[in-house]
Design an enzyme around this catalytic site. Sequence first.
Site, PDB file in Angstrom:
ATOM      1  N   ASP A 122       0.863  -1.182   0.000  1.00  0.00           N
ATOM      2  CA  ASP A 122       0.000   0.000   0.000  1.00  0.00           C
ATOM      3  C   ASP A 122       0.895   1.225   0.000  1.00  0.00           C
ATOM      4  O   ASP A 122       1.620   1.478   0.969  1.00  0.00           O
ATOM      5  CB  ASP A 122      -0.911  -0.005   1.232  1.00  0.00           C
ATOM      6  CG  ASP A 122      -1.915   1.133   1.211  1.00  0.00           C
ATOM      7  OD1 ASP A 122      -2.348   1.517   0.104  1.00  0.00           O
ATOM      8  OD2 ASP A 122      -2.259   1.647   2.296  1.00  0.00           O
ATOM      9  N   ASP A 200      -1.947  12.303  -2.153  1.00  0.00           N
ATOM     10  CA  ASP A 200      -1.940  13.768  -2.093  1.00  0.00           C
ATOM     11  C   ASP A 200      -2.104  14.308  -3.518  1.00  0.00           C
ATOM     12  O   ASP A 200      -1.311  13.986  -4.401  1.00  0.00           O
ATOM     13  CB  ASP A 200      -0.612  14.248  -1.489  1.00  0.00           C
ATOM     14  CG  ASP A 200      -0.644  15.721  -1.130  1.00  0.00           C
ATOM     15  OD1 ASP A 200      -1.399  16.481  -1.770  1.00  0.00           O
ATOM     16  OD2 ASP A 200       0.095  16.118  -0.211  1.00  0.00           O
ATOM     17  N   LYS A 204      -1.681  22.376  -7.516  1.00  0.00           N
ATOM     18  CA  LYS A 204      -1.019  23.342  -8.387  1.00  0.00           C
ATOM     19  C   LYS A 204      -0.273  22.623  -9.508  1.00  0.00           C
ATOM     20  O   LYS A 204       0.397  21.625  -9.277  1.00  0.00           O
ATOM     21  CB  LYS A 204      -0.043  24.194  -7.581  1.00  0.00           C
ATOM     22  CG  LYS A 204      -0.714  25.097  -6.550  1.00  0.00           C
ATOM     23  CD  LYS A 204       0.315  25.942  -5.810  1.00  0.00           C
ATOM     24  CE  LYS A 204      -0.359  26.839  -4.781  1.00  0.00           C
ATOM     25  NZ  LYS A 204       0.631  27.656  -4.028  1.00  0.00           N
TER      26      LYS A 204
END
Length: 325
Positions: A122, A200, A204
């Site tokens: 994982d 995550d 940007k």
Amino acid sequence: MAYSLYSTIPKKPLSSIFNSVHKFVLSPSPLLFPSLHHRYCTWSVSAISSCVAETDEHYITSPGLVAKEYADLNLADKFSEDVGNLRIRQHVNPLRHALMIPAEAPNWKEVFEDATLPLMVDIGSGSGRFLMWLAKRNSSSMNYLGLEIRPKLVTRAEYWVNELGLKNVHFISTNAMVSFQQLVSTYPGPLMLVSILCPDPHFKKKHHKRRVVQKPLVDSIVNNLAHGGQVFIQSDVLDVALDMRNYFDAVPDKLVHTDSVDPSLPCDGEGWVLNNPMGIRTEREIHAEFEGCKIYRRVLSALNKIELQTYQTNFKTNLFGPTRL
């Protein structure tokens, strides 16, 4: 026969998880800011929604949901004077110099009771509850390895593993982008499953190079994945899900989407898997669904050349068959 992601994993009922829990609206209202809410979803309140259970603050939303989902583990909130209650930084730059050093592979025979069992890795294991839940239910049939970039989470996860007496799960603090190949290539048993679940998003554009799924990692996964092994990716951010999907779909000679060879896996019209096949949701997934976000999932299988040729032939001759994305 291809390894099945969900064949041996008991399903945990997901109904009534929200009963008796009051929802506090912590993200921008979808009625006032629909586009903003669609893009950021749980990430707009990341300090609470990602690892909210890592603090000792008692929000009604996240901790209650996570506690219900993982109640079987019966994990202590306060566990170590060395680590204490965690306040974890949500966003980490994996390209920092200190994080670009590959982790050394452990002695697998010391890490696992049986180092020849099939392995699940994982990537971005977070608190580790997800893997511990799986490990507890598959103690004699599979090993689990969690790779997490934030060392405090790994320290606590390893403490919990020892408290639970689990001999088939281990966590390593490392940057998976640079360590995956070195770690997995030394494992004695077959790599049967790799999961990358709600990484995550690094919204940007200039930070997209920080996203964990890049071509070198995909190549390492594909080259080490055993025949019949699977890759499970998901995100509550469509842009990230598409990005991951595109990277893995770029190796069609080695991976195919599971709905093309396993009609029992329900997908929507765009090829996203409708239900989590693992039997347990990740913490991010719990928060995202609580806030009304859609989860974009994709499962891919590694097939041999004959199986791939059969799949490709069926795809060409059956115009009304599964859509290849």
